[in-house]
Enzyme design. Structure first.
Site, PDB file in Angstrom:
ATOM      1  N   ASP A 229       1.481   1.124  -9.666  1.00 16.75           N
ATOM      2  CA  ASP A 229       0.157   0.526  -9.552  1.00 16.75           C
ATOM      3  C   ASP A 229       0.181  -0.941  -9.977  1.00 16.75           C
ATOM      4  O   ASP A 229      -0.604  -1.756  -9.490  1.00 16.75           O
ATOM      5  CB  ASP A 229      -0.838   1.311 -10.415  1.00 16.75           C
ATOM      6  CG  ASP A 229      -2.266   0.836 -10.230  1.00 16.75           C
ATOM      7  OD1 ASP A 229      -2.715   0.720  -9.078  1.00 16.75           O
ATOM      8  OD2 ASP A 229      -2.937   0.569 -11.251  1.00 16.75           O
TER       9      ASP A 229
ATOM     10  N   ARG B 189       2.179 -10.140  -2.938  1.00 17.75           N
ATOM     11  CA  ARG B 189       2.420 -11.590  -2.954  1.00 17.75           C
ATOM     12  C   ARG B 189       3.809 -11.924  -2.417  1.00 17.75           C
ATOM     13  O   ARG B 189       4.000 -12.961  -1.773  1.00 17.75           O
ATOM     14  CB  ARG B 189       2.236 -12.124  -4.374  1.00 17.75           C
ATOM     15  CG  ARG B 189       0.778 -12.121  -4.838  1.00 17.75           C
ATOM     16  CD  ARG B 189       0.601 -12.752  -6.200  1.00 17.75           C
ATOM     17  NE  ARG B 189       1.119 -11.918  -7.282  1.00 17.75           N
ATOM     18  CZ  ARG B 189       0.420 -10.946  -7.871  1.00 17.75           C
ATOM     19  NH1 ARG B 189      -0.814 -10.679  -7.463  1.00 17.75           N
ATOM     20  NH2 ARG B 189       0.946 -10.245  -8.856  1.00 17.75           N
TER      21      ARG B 189
ATOM     22  N   ASP C 201       2.314  -3.177  -7.079  1.00 16.04           N
ATOM     23  CA  ASP C 201       1.869  -3.290  -5.685  1.00 16.04           C
ATOM     24  C   ASP C 201       1.300  -4.679  -5.403  1.00 16.04           C
ATOM     25  O   ASP C 201       1.494  -5.236  -4.316  1.00 16.04           O
ATOM     26  CB  ASP C 201       0.879  -2.186  -5.315  1.00 16.04           C
ATOM     27  CG  ASP C 201      -0.346  -2.152  -6.229  1.00 16.04           C
ATOM     28  OD1 ASP C 201      -0.473  -3.020  -7.105  1.00 16.04           O
ATOM     29  OD2 ASP C 201      -1.166  -1.224  -6.075  1.00 16.04           O
TER      30      ASP C 201
ATOM     31  N   ASP D  24      -6.785   4.528  -7.600  1.00 13.57           N
ATOM     32  CA  ASP D  24      -7.077   4.596  -9.032  1.00 13.57           C
ATOM     33  C   ASP D  24      -8.257   5.518  -9.310  1.00 13.57           C
ATOM     34  O   ASP D  24      -8.269   6.249 -10.307  1.00 13.57           O
ATOM     35  CB  ASP D  24      -7.382   3.199  -9.578  1.00 13.57           C
ATOM     36  CG  ASP D  24      -6.136   2.321  -9.658  1.00 13.57           C
ATOM     37  OD1 ASP D  24      -5.029   2.878  -9.614  1.00 13.57           O
ATOM     38  OD2 ASP D  24      -6.291   1.094  -9.758  1.00 13.57           O
TER      39      ASP D  24
ATOM     40  N   ASN E 221       0.827  -1.212   0.000  1.00 12.41           N
ATOM     41  CA  ASN E 221       0.000   0.000   0.000  1.00 12.41           C
ATOM     42  C   ASN E 221       0.861   1.263   0.000  1.00 12.41           C
ATOM     43  O   ASN E 221       0.429   2.312  -0.485  1.00 12.41           O
ATOM     44  CB  ASN E 221      -0.928   0.007   1.210  1.00 12.41           C
ATOM     45  CG  ASN E 221      -2.031  -1.022   1.092  1.00 12.41           C
ATOM     46  OD1 ASN E 221      -2.377  -1.449  -0.014  1.00 12.41           O
ATOM     47  ND2 ASN E 221      -2.589  -1.440   2.211  1.00 12.41           N
TER      48      ASN E 221
ATOM     49  N   ASP F  88      -5.933  -0.025  -3.548  1.00 15.21           N
ATOM     50  CA  ASP F  88      -5.506   0.147  -4.939  1.00 15.21           C
ATOM     51  C   ASP F  88      -6.593   0.814  -5.766  1.00 15.21           C
ATOM     52  O   ASP F  88      -6.340   1.787  -6.498  1.00 15.21           O
ATOM     53  CB  ASP F  88      -5.140  -1.214  -5.526  1.00 15.21           C
ATOM     54  CG  ASP F  88      -4.628  -1.117  -6.956  1.00 15.21           C
ATOM     55  OD1 ASP F  88      -5.465  -1.141  -7.880  1.00 15.21           O
ATOM     56  OD2 ASP F  88      -3.406  -0.997  -7.158  1.00 15.21           O
ATOM     57  N   HIS F  89      -7.814   0.310  -5.674  1.00 18.83           N
ATOM     58  CA  HIS F  89      -8.908   0.875  -6.459  1.00 18.83           C
ATOM     59  C   HIS F  89      -9.265   2.281  -5.997  1.00 18.83           C
ATOM     60  O   HIS F  89      -9.676   3.115  -6.804  1.00 18.83           O
ATOM     61  CB  HIS F  89     -10.141  -0.026  -6.383  1.00 18.83           C
ATOM     62  CG  HIS F  89     -10.068  -1.211  -7.294  1.00 18.83           C
ATOM     63  ND1 HIS F  89      -9.124  -2.188  -7.152  1.00 18.83           N
ATOM     64  CD2 HIS F  89     -10.829  -1.568  -8.372  1.00 18.83           C
ATOM     65  CE1 HIS F  89      -9.296  -3.109  -8.095  1.00 18.83           C
ATOM     66  NE2 HIS F  89     -10.312  -2.756  -8.844  1.00 18.83           N
TER      67      HIS F  89
END
Length: 419
Positions: free
Chosen positions: A101, A109, A104, A126, A48, A122-123
């Protein structure tokens, strides 16, 4: 008392991200770069943090636009023009945003932090970037304050809404052969580079004039539009294609689950309604003495619109990761409904506006709308992040560590609570 009900929080543990990227550019060019790029980041950096870094770069780009062209935000004339080298920094900044983006998730992972919080964060970033880049791109294309910029805002927000709506119903984030996050961003990077080389007025050139075909009788029925307007038309065709592809995917998913595709299709109406509210507010400047679209209030107006949209899709993404009903109404729209109704009182009741009685009052009301929209979205982000981190035993910007048994634990959670 949390923002997310306890029953919905329990669904977070069932969430699993699924994505499908059909982009050839991503597969053969960008993804190999991203796979290398993520190795440059230490495992101590949370995914993040990478996402937020990308958004901050875009915010800096936006701030430089206002710094080098303060007239754009303070006076009616606007567009005095920043130095052309600035557009190269926008190109670099946007490419970095795209790269950050993209990595991340890879970082998540690598650090064992993949999950619903990353999806939400993330969204959310965005969604904010969508409006900021719309304003920057329109500026670079020399569209400035115009209905073309409003059309670009609607198109970009519609694409984002479609993707989120599609993911909610299919459970998969689809990126087609040509998608906004991949090819769309690269196109904007190229636009910034061209503007840096030739200046914003380059995009005002007429297509047929450039091709020396404006006097050719074979092309007399073809509009001799500017390069910037042609790009907007191209974006419109892209939006239409995305609508068809998204609906096809949702229709197939609905059939497999035994649900009505029409019911899913009706859930596109919230976006139509929210966009219509903003357009109605803008459509009658002569009655509310604001001329918002031609004044310094244009930027805060579009900014407030973008924040309200981010709140709208944020609730959609939250519904997706918690398996709760799709949000059909957002109370923050009431503020813009008030502005739209007040501006159109001469049409509705034949009386003058009550709030927007002067340019000064309109300016104050628009800026107040921006503040309310920002506070509302900030509150949403804080409460949702707080609920998810507390329930899963993680932190938003801190990487978990493995214990002696190899189990991921958060280093800041009391008693080593597992996520």
């Amino acid at each position: 008392m949390g923002y997310i009900p306890q029953a919905s929080l329990e669904n977070l543990k069932k969430y699993s991200y699924k994505g499908l990227d059909k982009s050839l550019l991503s597969k053969y060019v960008l993804n190999p770069f991203w796979t290398w790029f993520v190795t440059l980041w230490p495992l101590s950096i949370a995914p993040n943090t990478i996402t937020l870094t990308g958004l901050m770069i875009v915010i800096i780009n936006f701030a430089t636009m206002l710094y080098y062209d303060p007239v754009y935000l303070t006076e009616k004339g606007g567009a005095v023009g920043p130095p052309q080298w600035l557009f190269f920094t926008w190109a670099v900044g946007l490419f970095l945003y795209q790269s950050l983006d993209a990595i991340d998730g890879k970082q998540a992972r690598r650090t064992g932090m993949a999950g619903p919080l990353g999806e939400m964060f993330d969204h959310g970033c965005d969604a904010l970037n969508t409006t900021l880049e719309c304003l920057l791109t329109s500026y670079a294309l020399n569209l400035g304050r115009s209905w073309w910029t409003i059309a670009a805002q609607i198109a970009t927000l519609a694409n984002f809404y479609l993707t989120t709506w599609e993911e909610y119903h299919t459970g998969i984030l689809y990126l087609g052969v040509f998608s906004g996050p991949v090819e769309g961003i690269i196109m904007i990077v190229i636009i910034y580079i061209c503007t840096g080389l030739f200046g914003p007025s380059f995009w005002d050139q007429r297509i047929l004039t450039i091709a020396k075909l404006e006097h050719d009788p074979r092309f007399k029925n073809i509009p001799n539009v500017g390069l910037n307007e042609a790009l907007m038309v191209f974006a419109g065709f892209g939006l239409a294609l995305n609508i068809m592809n998204s609906y096809h995917n949702v229709r197939q998913a609905s059939k497999r689950s035994g649900k009505s595709p029409l019911q899913a299709l009706l859930l596109l109406l919230p976006f139509v309604v929210s966009a219509a509210i903003q357009v109605l507010w803008l459509s009658h400047p002569e009655f509310n003495h604001s001329a918002i679209i031609n004044s310094a209030t244009f930027v805060p107006f579009v900014g407030a619109w973008g924040l309200q949209f981010a709140h709208q899709v944020g609730r959609m993404i939250l519904a997706h990761v918690t398996s709760t009903p799709f949000p059909r109404w957002d109370w923050i729209w009431i503020w813009s409904v008030l502005g739209a109704v007040d501006a159109n009182l001469p049409h509705i009741l034949g009386c003058p506006p009550i709030i927007q009685t002067s340019h000064k009052n309109t300016t104050i009301f628009v800026w107040l709308t921006l503040v309310v929209s920002f506070v509302t979205y900030a509150r949403f982000c804080y409460l949702v992040i707080n609920d998810i981190t507390n329930y899963l035993g993680i932190a938003c910007f801190t990487v978990r560590k493995r214990d002696e048994k190899g189990v991921w634990r958060h280093k800041d959670v009391p008693n080593g609570k597992q996520s």
